[in-house]
Enzyme design. Structure first.
Site, PDB file in Angstrom:
ATOM      1  N   ASP A  13     -21.772  33.403  42.860  1.00 47.86           N
ATOM      2  CA  ASP A  13     -22.121  32.052  43.342  1.00 47.86           C
ATOM      3  C   ASP A  13     -21.411  30.949  42.571  1.00 47.86           C
ATOM      4  OD1 ASP A  13     -24.017  33.310  45.062  1.00 47.86           O
ATOM      5  OD2 ASP A  13     -25.404  33.396  43.381  1.00 47.86           O
ATOM      6  N   LYS A  16     -16.650  30.499  44.857  1.00 52.90           N
ATOM      7  CA  LYS A  16     -15.377  31.146  45.197  1.00 52.90           C
ATOM      8  C   LYS A  16     -14.951  30.834  46.618  1.00 52.90           C
ATOM      9  CE  LYS A  16     -17.086  35.192  44.231  1.00 52.90           C
ATOM     10  NZ  LYS A  16     -18.346  34.785  43.626  1.00 52.90           N
ATOM     11  N   GLY A  40     -22.248  35.962  50.100  1.00 51.84           N
ATOM     12  CA  GLY A  40     -22.370  34.901  51.084  1.00 51.84           C
ATOM     13  C   GLY A  40     -21.475  33.774  50.626  1.00 51.84           C
ATOM     14  N   HIS A  41     -20.409  33.550  51.336  1.00 51.49           N
ATOM     15  CA  HIS A  41     -19.498  32.476  50.951  1.00 51.49           C
ATOM     16  C   HIS A  41     -19.699  31.289  51.883  1.00 51.49           C
ATOM     17  CE1 HIS A  41     -16.435  35.206  48.687  1.00 51.49           C
ATOM     18  NE2 HIS A  41     -17.631  35.191  48.154  1.00 51.49           N
ATOM     19  N   GLN A 226     -19.388  38.435  44.489  1.00 49.56           N
ATOM     20  CA  GLN A 226     -20.274  38.473  43.314  1.00 49.56           C
ATOM     21  C   GLN A 226     -19.506  37.993  42.068  1.00 49.56           C
ATOM     22  OE1 GLN A 226     -20.374  41.772  45.243  1.00 49.56           O
ATOM     23  NE2 GLN A 226     -21.734  40.603  46.535  1.00 49.56           N
TER      24      GLN A 226
END
Ligand code: IMP
Length: 431
Positions: A13, A16, A40-41, A226
């Site tokens: 988080d 990225k 989750g991006h 991650q």
């Protein structure tokens, strides 16, 4: 040409998604190499916000190819939903998304096992995302996983599925005290074949594609998910994910040799956050911790869980620099610190016996017992938000960045001052 790996340097988080999205404008191909839909991006595109869990964020750029590498574990139903969601927003994945035929699948029993195990662990929970990631990687390493390449609509493959489903139902019932409903192997087999026929146009040997791209002198970006301290080998074990999140994972999971990599960019938040359980030496339980959570909108993109927040930890980062071979930093969310009077940076730790550690030790019982040794810096109490030129930053913000660079021995090539693409300072180009 250059090939760049982007990884998270903390517990994930770090932002990225935005950095990858930014660099995707110059990259010809983006390769995700580990993890699954636990990631989750969040990326912003015009006034639209996208959360991508499996598909590399490069898909938002028309001329970029996106690869789901062999090192990932893929939940086919979730992937199809993501493809359909993008299609609804006018983004067509056909001819631009490539799925490795050697990637392992997350099967419905993996999701059930993940949930049932966490429930059984009670006080010792890992705090997983519940997506079946750990059980899928276990089966991969245990050589009883299912890869896209091996799916067939015939009786031999059906026998395999029957066996796996019955084994897993047994474990769920007799070991994990799961009370149902149990999986039906005919249904699992049928659904798997349906998913496969929908996804087959995207499936290929992606290592060939990546090699060709590199041969042609194009830019390839390897997108990590991650973060370093969630790495199965180098993270805060067992409170980690089940893949190699460090830069080396890009070689295994993307199918390239280390000699092909030119730069390794470590994305690092200007403070620290973590979701799930596990040690976090600089965690704050006070008003400043709550301020960072609120100001930084620190909620997990996949689970919505509030993230734990704390001061920047240079002692932790020193290990990240070492195990990834980071050549450049991308510092994100600097603007979140704008209103703080004083800032702290952790430079080392001390355990309850008074022993000093310059970086994070591996032993679990010591990791839990560390007190940070802080250095204090004055805040800037001014707006850094949306600044795009380094020299325009408040003086103390520049000093904060310079101190981080000095402690880590690596320069920041990118500094992010807001969630939008344009809210970024580029000090040197990665490609
Ligand atoms: P799993 O990956 O679902 O098995 O979860 C293992 C640990 O990794 C848990 O602490 C999760 O909260 C954490 N985790 C997994 N994916 C992410 C992510 O994308 N960002 C931050 N933490 C994550």
């Amino acid at each position: 040409m250059s090939n760049v790996i982007i990884i998270g340097s903390q517990w994930g988080d770090e932002g990225k998604g935005k950095i990858v999205d930014l660099l995707s404008q110059q990259a010809n191909m983006i390769v995700r190499f580990q993890g699954g839909n636990n990631a989750g991006h969040t990326v912003m595109f015009g006034d639209k916000t996208f959360i991508l869990h499996l598909i590399p964020s490069g898909i938002l750029h028309e001329n970029t190819k996106s690869v789901i590498g062999n090192g990932m574990v893929v939940d086919p139903g979730e992937l199809l939903k993501e493809i359909a969601g993008l299609m609804e927003m006018g983004i067509d994945c056909r001819g631009r998304l490539f799925i490795s035929d050697a990637a392992n699948l997350i099967m419905p029993y993996h999701r059930l096992l993940d949930g049932a195990r966490e429930a059984r662990l009670k006080a010792n929970k890992i705090g997983t995302t519940g997506k079946g990631i750990g059980p899928a990687y276990e089966d991969k390493v245990g050589r009883c996983g299912i890869r896209f390449a091996d799916i067939e609509n015939n009786s031999v493959f059906k026998e395999k599925i029957d066996l796996f489903v019955s084994d897993k139902n047994m474990i769920l019932k007799h070991v994990l005290n799961y009370t149902g409903p149990y999986l039906d192997s005919d249904q699992v087999f049928e659904e798997l074949n349906q998913f496969y026929s929908k996804l087959s146009p995207y499936i290929c040997d992606t290592t060939e594609l990546v090699a060709r791209e590199i041969e042609q002198g194009n830019h390839v970006l390897f997108e990590g998910a991650q973060g370093t301290f969630l790495d199965i080998d180098h993270g805060t074990y067992p409170f980690v994910t089940s893949s190699n999140t460090v830069a080396g994972g890009a070689c295994n999971g993307g199918g390239v040799g280390p000699t092909q990599i030119d730069r390794i960019a470590g994305v690092v938040k200007a403070y620290t956050t973590r979701v799930g359980e596990g040690p976090f030496p600089t965690e704050l339980f006070d008003d400043i911790g709550r301020f960072l959570g609120k100001e930084g909108n620190e909620f997990g993109a996949t689970t919505g869980r509030p993230r734990r927040c704390g001061w920047f930890d240079a002692a932790l980062l020193k290990k990240a620099i070492r195990v990834n071979g980071i050549t450049d930093l991308a510092i994100t969310k600097l603007d979140v610190l704008d209103k703080l009077e004083t800032l702290k940076i952790c430079v080392a730790y001390e355990d309850s016996q008074g022993k000093r550690y310059d970086t994070l030790p591996s032993k679990q019982s010591i990791q839990k017992d560390l007190t940070p040794i802080y250095e204090e810096l004055p805040g800037w109490n001014a707006v850094s938000s949306r600044i795009t030129v380094y020299d325009d930053l408040p003086e103390n913000a520049k000093k904060y960045i310079a101190r981080i660079e000095e402690l880590l021995g690596v320069s920041a090539c990118i500094i992010s001052t807001g969630p939008k693409r344009e809210e970024t300072i580029i000090r040197s180009e990665l490609f």
